[in-house]
Design a protein around this motif. Structure first.
Motif, PDB file in Angstrom:
ATOM      1  N   THR A  95       0.818  -1.215   0.000  1.00  0.00           N
ATOM      2  CA  THR A  95       0.000   0.000   0.000  1.00  0.00           C
ATOM      3  C   THR A  95       0.854   1.268   0.000  1.00  0.00           C
ATOM      4  O   THR A  95       0.329   2.370   0.113  1.00  0.00           O
ATOM      5  N   LYS A  96       2.155   1.108  -0.111  1.00  0.00           N
ATOM      6  CA  LYS A  96       3.039   2.289  -0.144  1.00  0.00           C
ATOM      7  C   LYS A  96       2.620   3.229  -1.273  1.00  0.00           C
ATOM      8  O   LYS A  96       2.292   2.776  -2.365  1.00  0.00           O
ATOM      9  N   GLY A  97       2.644   4.517  -0.976  1.00  0.00           N
ATOM     10  CA  GLY A  97       2.338   5.488  -2.020  1.00  0.00           C
ATOM     11  C   GLY A  97       0.856   5.707  -2.268  1.00  0.00           C
ATOM     12  O   GLY A  97       0.469   6.638  -2.965  1.00  0.00           O
TER      13      GLY A  97
ATOM     14  N   MET B   7       7.022  -9.536  -7.210  1.00  0.00           N
ATOM     15  CA  MET B   7       6.209  -8.330  -7.160  1.00  0.00           C
ATOM     16  C   MET B   7       5.293  -8.391  -8.384  1.00  0.00           C
ATOM     17  O   MET B   7       5.316  -9.370  -9.126  1.00  0.00           O
ATOM     18  N   SER B   8       4.516  -7.339  -8.606  1.00  0.00           N
ATOM     19  CA  SER B   8       3.504  -7.418  -9.667  1.00  0.00           C
ATOM     20  C   SER B   8       4.044  -7.960 -10.986  1.00  0.00           C
ATOM     21  O   SER B   8       3.389  -8.754 -11.653  1.00  0.00           O
ATOM     22  N   GLY B   9       5.275  -7.548 -11.356  1.00  0.00           N
ATOM     23  CA  GLY B   9       5.799  -7.907 -12.669  1.00  0.00           C
ATOM     24  C   GLY B   9       6.434  -9.286 -12.763  1.00  0.00           C
ATOM     25  O   GLY B   9       6.708  -9.764 -13.874  1.00  0.00           O
TER      26      GLY B   9
ATOM     27  N   VAL C   4       4.420 -13.256  -1.955  1.00  0.00           N
ATOM     28  CA  VAL C   4       4.631 -12.231  -2.971  1.00  0.00           C
ATOM     29  C   VAL C   4       4.164 -10.892  -2.409  1.00  0.00           C
ATOM     30  O   VAL C   4       3.286 -10.835  -1.555  1.00  0.00           O
ATOM     31  N   ARG C   5       4.786  -9.817  -2.888  1.00  0.00           N
ATOM     32  CA  ARG C   5       4.457  -8.473  -2.412  1.00  0.00           C
ATOM     33  C   ARG C   5       3.921  -7.691  -3.607  1.00  0.00           C
ATOM     34  O   ARG C   5       4.665  -7.395  -4.535  1.00  0.00           O
ATOM     35  N   VAL C   6       2.639  -7.383  -3.584  1.00  0.00           N
ATOM     36  CA  VAL C   6       1.985  -6.860  -4.782  1.00  0.00           C
ATOM     37  C   VAL C   6       1.366  -5.494  -4.523  1.00  0.00           C
ATOM     38  O   VAL C   6       0.516  -5.355  -3.641  1.00  0.00           O
ATOM     39  N   GLY C   7       1.798  -4.506  -5.299  1.00  0.00           N
ATOM     40  CA  GLY C   7       1.254  -3.160  -5.173  1.00  0.00           C
ATOM     41  C   GLY C   7       0.393  -2.793  -6.364  1.00  0.00           C
ATOM     42  O   GLY C   7      -0.830  -2.891  -6.334  1.00  0.00           O
ATOM     43  N   THR C   8       1.056  -2.404  -7.458  1.00  0.00           N
ATOM     44  CA  THR C   8       0.311  -1.933  -8.635  1.00  0.00           C
ATOM     45  C   THR C   8      -0.641  -2.997  -9.185  1.00  0.00           C
ATOM     46  O   THR C   8      -1.692  -2.663  -9.729  1.00  0.00           O
ATOM     47  N   GLY C   9      -0.301  -4.245  -9.023  1.00  0.00           N
ATOM     48  CA  GLY C   9      -1.175  -5.321  -9.493  1.00  0.00           C
ATOM     49  C   GLY C   9      -2.514  -5.357  -8.766  1.00  0.00           C
ATOM     50  O   GLY C   9      -3.488  -5.918  -9.263  1.00  0.00           O
TER      51      GLY C   9
ATOM     52  N   PRO D 116      -1.738   2.002 -10.998  1.00  0.00           N
ATOM     53  CA  PRO D 116      -0.489   2.780 -10.977  1.00  0.00           C
ATOM     54  C   PRO D 116      -0.353   3.576  -9.679  1.00  0.00           C
ATOM     55  O   PRO D 116      -1.334   4.111  -9.166  1.00  0.00           O
ATOM     56  N   ARG D 117       0.898   3.603  -9.182  1.00  0.00           N
ATOM     57  CA  ARG D 117       1.153   4.338  -7.946  1.00  0.00           C
ATOM     58  C   ARG D 117       1.274   5.825  -8.236  1.00  0.00           C
ATOM     59  O   ARG D 117       1.952   6.197  -9.187  1.00  0.00           O
ATOM     60  N   PRO D 118       0.616   6.674  -7.430  1.00  0.00           N
ATOM     61  CA  PRO D 118       0.782   8.107  -7.627  1.00  0.00           C
ATOM     62  C   PRO D 118       2.256   8.489  -7.445  1.00  0.00           C
ATOM     63  O   PRO D 118       2.955   7.846  -6.661  1.00  0.00           O
TER      64      PRO D 118
HETATM   65  C1  LIG Z   1       7.046  -1.327  -4.134  1.00  0.00           C
HETATM   66  C2  LIG Z   1       7.511  -2.646  -3.691  1.00  0.00           C
HETATM   67  C3  LIG Z   1       6.784  -3.796  -4.014  1.00  0.00           C
HETATM   68  C4  LIG Z   1       5.544  -3.803  -4.896  1.00  0.00           C
HETATM   69  O1  LIG Z   1       5.867  -3.492  -6.204  1.00  0.00           O
HETATM   70  P1  LIG Z   1       4.718  -3.524  -7.350  1.00  0.00           P
HETATM   71  O2  LIG Z   1       5.497  -3.503  -8.598  1.00  0.00           O
HETATM   72  O3  LIG Z   1       3.888  -2.317  -7.134  1.00  0.00           O
HETATM   73  O4  LIG Z   1       3.955  -4.769  -7.157  1.00  0.00           O
HETATM   74  C5  LIG Z   1       7.242  -5.007  -3.503  1.00  0.00           C
HETATM   75  N1  LIG Z   1       8.352  -5.086  -2.728  1.00  0.00           N
HETATM   76  C6  LIG Z   1       9.059  -3.995  -2.396  1.00  0.00           C
HETATM   77  C7  LIG Z   1      10.261  -4.141  -1.530  1.00  0.00           C
HETATM   78  C8  LIG Z   1       8.672  -2.748  -2.872  1.00  0.00           C
HETATM   79  O5  LIG Z   1       9.403  -1.677  -2.547  1.00  0.00           O
END
Ligand SMILES: *Cc1c(COP(=O)(O)O)cnc(C)c1O
Length: 220
Positions: free
Chosen positions: A35-37, A191-193, A206-211, A215-217
C-alpha cells in the motif's frame, strides 16, 4: 466502495496467477498488499479483500496512516530501506521487518522492537538502491538477529525492475536455495511484474502493489 470491488477482483486474478503456476510444492503463497504510495483507501480495500498483510516502505507514510492501521489492525510488513533513526518511530506499528540488511538495523530493531519477526533482505541485482546484504553475509546476519532475540522467519529479495520477469529467475533461485540451506520457512520474492517466476522458484510470499491498486501516484 468501487475501489474495494476492484481490488477484490484484482486480488482474485493474482491468486489465479499463483495457482496456475506448475510447481513441485503446494504450500500456501501469501499475498502482501503493498500500500506504499497510496492513501488510506488502499489499506481499507486490502483488508476488505482479505489480503494476508499490508506492506509499507516509508516510515513517514506509515506514521501518517497510523490511525487507520491501528483501527483496522492489518498485519503490517515494513518492506522498504530502513534507516536506523526511523526504527523507533514505527516500532509499535510493524509486525514483520522484511528488509533487515546490515548489522546496525538488526541491532536497532532488536532494541526497539524486541523479539519481533524479521526477514533478512538479500541483494540479488547489485543495485544499491534496492538494498539487501550480499549473499556471503546472509548467515552472519541471520545469526546476529537470532542472537539479539529476533525471530528470523526467512529471507526477502527484490528482483530487477524494468527488465523481463525472466531476468529475476537466477536471483530468486539463489535465495530459495539459501532459505533451504538455512532451514528457514519464508521466502519473500515476487512483485507485480514477476509473480509467476517467483512462485515457480519457490516463493512463499509475494508483495503486490500496482497489481492490486493500479499505478502508484508519483511521490512528492
Ligand atoms: C514497491 C515494492 C513492491 C511492490 O511493487 P509492485 O510492482 O507495485 O507490485 C514489492 N516489494 C518492495 C520491496 C517494494 O518496494
Amino acid at each position: 466502495m468501487s475501489a474495494d470491488i476492484d481490488v477484490a477482483r484484482r486480488l482474485d486474478l493474482v491468486r489465479r496467477e499463483i495457482d496456475a503456476v506448475d510447481r513441485a510444492f503446494d504450500h500456501h503463497v501469501s499475498i502482501v498488499a503493498v500500500t506504499k504510495g497510496f492513501d488510506e483507501w488502499a489499506i481499507e480495500a486490502a483488508v476488505a479483500a482479505g489480503c494476508d498483510a499490508i506492506g509499507e516502505s516509508y516510515a513517514q507514510d506509515l506514521l501518517s496512516k497510523q490511525a487507520i492501521v491501528e483501527g483496522l489492525a492489518p498485519e503490517v510488513h515494513f518492506i522498504g530501506r530502513l534507516q536506523t533513526n526511523k526504527v523507533r518511530l514505527i516500532a509499535g506499528l510493524v509486525d514483520v521487518w522484511s528488509s533487515l540488511d546490515r548489522p546496525s538495523v538488526v541491532d536497532e530493531v532488536a532494541k526497539r522492537a524486541p523479539s519481533s519477526r524479521v526477514l533478512i533482505q538479500v541483494d540479488t541485482t547489485g543495485d544499491p538502491a534496492k538494498g539487501g546484504c550480499q549473499v556471503p553475509d546472509v548467515d552472519t546476519l541471520v545469526e546476529r538477529a537470532r542472537g539479539a532475540g529476533l525471530v528470523v522467519d526467512g529471507l526477502m529479495t527484490v528482483g530487477p525492475t524494468g527488465e523481463p520477469a525472466e531476468a529475476a529467475r537466477p536471483g530468486f533461485r539463489q535465495v530459495r536455495r539459501l532459505v533451504d540451506e538455512l532451514g528457514l520457512s519464508v521466502c519473500s520474492m515476487g512483485m507485480s511484474g514477476d509473480i509467476a517466476v517467483a512462485v515457480q522458484e519457490g516463493s512463499t510470499e509475494v508483495r503486490v502493489g500496482t497489481g492490486l491498486f493500479g499505478p502508484r501516484p508519483a511521490r512528492n
